[in-house]
Motif scaffolding. Sequence first.
Motif, mmCIF file in Angstrom:
data_model
loop_
_atom_site.group_PDB
_atom_site.id
_atom_site.type_symbol
_atom_site.label_atom_id
_atom_site.label_comp_id
_atom_site.label_asym_id
_atom_site.label_seq_id
_atom_site.Cartn_x
_atom_site.Cartn_y
_atom_site.Cartn_z
ATOM 1 N N LEU A 162 0.824 -1.201 0.000
ATOM 2 C CA LEU A 162 0.000 0.000 0.000
ATOM 3 C C LEU A 162 0.864 1.259 0.000
ATOM 4 C CD1 LEU A 162 -2.833 -0.998 2.515
ATOM 5 C CD2 LEU A 162 -2.972 -0.867 0.012
ATOM 6 N N ALA A 163 1.987 1.202 0.699
ATOM 7 C CA ALA A 163 2.877 2.360 0.762
ATOM 8 C C ALA A 163 3.621 2.587 -0.557
ATOM 9 C CB ALA A 163 3.880 2.184 1.903
ATOM 10 N N LEU A 164 3.668 1.560 -1.402
ATOM 11 C CA LEU A 164 4.397 1.668 -2.669
ATOM 12 C C LEU A 164 3.496 1.967 -3.858
ATOM 13 C CD1 LEU A 164 6.956 -1.272 -2.340
ATOM 14 C CD2 LEU A 164 7.507 1.156 -2.559
ATOM 15 N N VAL A 165 2.191 1.993 -3.636
ATOM 16 C CA VAL A 165 1.256 2.188 -4.751
ATOM 17 C C VAL A 165 1.553 3.476 -5.513
ATOM 18 C CG1 VAL A 165 -1.141 2.673 -5.340
ATOM 19 C CG2 VAL A 165 -0.598 0.772 -3.832
ATOM 20 N N ASN A 166 1.724 4.583 -4.812
ATOM 21 C CA ASN A 166 1.980 5.864 -5.484
ATOM 22 C C ASN A 166 3.331 5.909 -6.189
ATOM 23 O OD1 ASN A 166 -0.492 7.105 -5.022
ATOM 24 N ND2 ASN A 166 0.157 7.956 -3.057
ATOM 25 N N PRO A 167 4.439 5.463 -5.560
ATOM 26 C CA PRO A 167 5.711 5.436 -6.289
ATOM 27 C C PRO A 167 5.651 4.560 -7.543
ATOM 28 C CG PRO A 167 6.108 5.251 -3.938
ATOM 29 C CD PRO A 167 4.629 5.152 -4.121
ATOM 30 N N ILE A 168 4.965 3.423 -7.447
ATOM 31 C CA ILE A 168 4.827 2.549 -8.614
ATOM 32 C C ILE A 168 4.032 3.253 -9.709
ATOM 33 C CG2 ILE A 168 3.751 0.425 -9.466
ATOM 34 C CD1 ILE A 168 4.425 -0.866 -6.773
ATOM 35 N N ARG A 169 2.929 3.884 -9.330
ATOM 36 C CA ARG A 169 2.080 4.568 -10.309
ATOM 37 C C ARG A 169 2.861 5.666 -11.034
ATOM 38 N NH1 ARG A 169 -0.304 9.204 -10.017
ATOM 39 N NH2 ARG A 169 -0.030 9.331 -7.747
ATOM 40 N N LYS A 170 3.615 6.475 -10.279
ATOM 41 C CA LYS A 170 4.374 7.567 -10.894
ATOM 42 C C LYS A 170 5.456 7.030 -11.831
ATOM 43 C CE LYS A 170 3.613 10.855 -7.116
ATOM 44 N NZ LYS A 170 4.245 11.639 -6.026
ATOM 45 N N ALA A 171 6.138 5.963 -11.418
ATOM 46 C CA ALA A 171 7.185 5.383 -12.260
ATOM 47 C C ALA A 171 6.586 4.768 -13.517
ATOM 48 C CB ALA A 171 7.962 4.325 -11.475
ATOM 49 N N GLU A 172 5.432 4.127 -13.389
ATOM 50 C CA GLU A 172 4.798 3.521 -14.564
ATOM 51 C C GLU A 172 4.286 4.587 -15.525
ATOM 52 O OE1 GLU A 172 3.341 -0.898 -13.218
ATOM 53 O OE2 GLU A 172 1.873 0.728 -13.067
ATOM 54 N N GLU A 173 3.787 5.694 -14.996
ATOM 55 C CA GLU A 173 3.351 6.801 -15.858
ATOM 56 C C GLU A 173 4.538 7.354 -16.646
ATOM 57 O OE1 GLU A 173 1.525 9.559 -13.219
ATOM 58 O OE2 GLU A 173 -0.403 8.497 -13.159
ATOM 59 N N ALA A 174 5.682 7.477 -15.987
ATOM 60 C CA ALA A 174 6.882 7.968 -16.665
ATOM 61 C C ALA A 174 7.358 6.965 -17.712
ATOM 62 C CB ALA A 174 7.987 8.247 -15.649
ATOM 63 N N LEU A 175 7.307 5.687 -17.373
ATOM 64 C CA LEU A 175 7.747 4.656 -18.307
ATOM 65 C C LEU A 175 6.825 4.584 -19.518
ATOM 66 C CD1 LEU A 175 9.781 2.374 -18.823
ATOM 67 C CD2 LEU A 175 8.148 0.809 -17.763
ATOM 68 N N ALA A 176 5.538 4.756 -19.313
ATOM 69 C CA ALA A 176 4.576 4.713 -20.420
ATOM 70 C C ALA A 176 4.905 5.785 -21.462
ATOM 71 C CB ALA A 176 3.156 4.890 -19.895
ATOM 72 N N LYS A 177 5.357 6.939 -21.015
ATOM 73 C CA LYS A 177 5.729 7.996 -21.958
ATOM 74 C C LYS A 177 6.972 7.607 -22.754
ATOM 75 C CE LYS A 177 3.840 11.696 -19.064
ATOM 76 N NZ LYS A 177 4.156 12.919 -18.263
ATOM 77 N N ILE A 178 7.839 6.810 -22.149
ATOM 78 C CA ILE A 178 9.083 6.416 -22.810
ATOM 79 C C ILE A 178 8.842 5.308 -23.836
ATOM 80 C CG2 ILE A 178 11.356 5.361 -22.452
ATOM 81 C CD1 ILE A 178 11.412 6.731 -19.711
ATOM 82 N N ILE A 179 8.014 4.318 -23.496
ATOM 83 C CA ILE A 179 7.814 3.161 -24.376
ATOM 84 C C ILE A 179 6.501 3.256 -25.165
ATOM 85 C CG2 ILE A 179 9.122 1.716 -22.775
ATOM 86 C CD1 ILE A 179 6.487 0.386 -21.958
ATOM 87 N N SER A 180 5.750 4.302 -24.949
ATOM 88 C CA SER A 180 4.452 4.606 -25.559
ATOM 89 C C SER A 180 3.323 4.079 -24.678
ATOM 90 C CB SER A 180 4.302 4.024 -26.974
ATOM 91 O OG SER A 180 3.933 2.662 -26.959
ATOM 92 N N PRO A 181 2.306 4.912 -24.477
ATOM 93 C CA PRO A 181 1.146 4.483 -23.685
ATOM 94 C C PRO A 181 0.473 3.249 -24.274
ATOM 95 C CG PRO A 181 1.127 6.862 -23.989
ATOM 96 C CD PRO A 181 2.213 6.329 -24.883
ATOM 97 N N GLU A 182 0.515 3.117 -25.605
ATOM 98 C CA GLU A 182 -0.123 1.976 -26.260
ATOM 99 C C GLU A 182 0.542 0.664 -25.873
ATOM 100 O OE1 GLU A 182 -0.697 5.629 -28.803
ATOM 101 O OE2 GLU A 182 0.980 4.680 -27.757
#
Length: 265
Positions: A162-182
């Motif tokens: 539960l404490a890692l949900v936000n860090p994971i979400r932010k990192a995945e949002e950043a990664l999606a921009k790098i590899i494409s949201p699709e």
Amino acid sequence: MLNFNKSQLERYVPALRSASVEVSERVNSLFLPAQRRVASALGFALFDTLAEIVGGERLAELVYNEAALQSVASLDLVATATGFGVVSNQNVAPASAHRVENLKEALRIHTSELRDDLLVELIQVEELPRGFIQSLFFCPSVCRAYGLTTAGGELVYDREFLALVNPIRKAEEALAKIISPELWSELVRRLSRPELNDTYHEATQMARYAVVAMIKGETARPDLLLQFLEANVEHLPEYRNSSTYKAYHSKPYENEEDSPAYFFH
């Protein structure tokens, strides 16, 4: 729905095998609420599917441990010579706070592991509803498998997750921009279905390591992932057809005299 049985409690929660009557009665009183919590978290349809496809044994073990965890957390326990009991004048053995806390922690960890195991088993035999999984790190066991820990280096179970949900979400949002949201959406979508494609599977593994690296402040992993995507672009149409890929490969405009858009300096 499952029915409480003291012999099954002792089977699925060995630590309470010699517990007092008060403890087993408390587990019984919280058994139905525990089922509802598990069913609500999974979805009632998936709860029934788990009982039918994966098998009721693991599901029953989860519910008994969930009820036991809630019971132990709400009782003032003592460690007796034979097991655990509720504090009263009849208890002659001294209370052992350390032993009781160890019991609570062991139940918490085992319950978290059971939830994850059931979900992973279900994924292998049944396609989950669209949107059920929304992250590459959809349960604590995935964090442990890829070396993601808390800031203090603790292994990740339900509470730490539960404490890692936000860090994971932010990192995945950043990664999606790098590899494409699709492509990111496709990798997540494929986690809900019982199929395995080597290219997508490897991309998912590398994406997870990239997320862990980004959370830890490292930068090399996303570069390695991009190199893999470029080398396998023909097998990853979501990436190949994305605006992200096109932006990476767009040719810079050259201001030449024979160009219709030529402009003077």
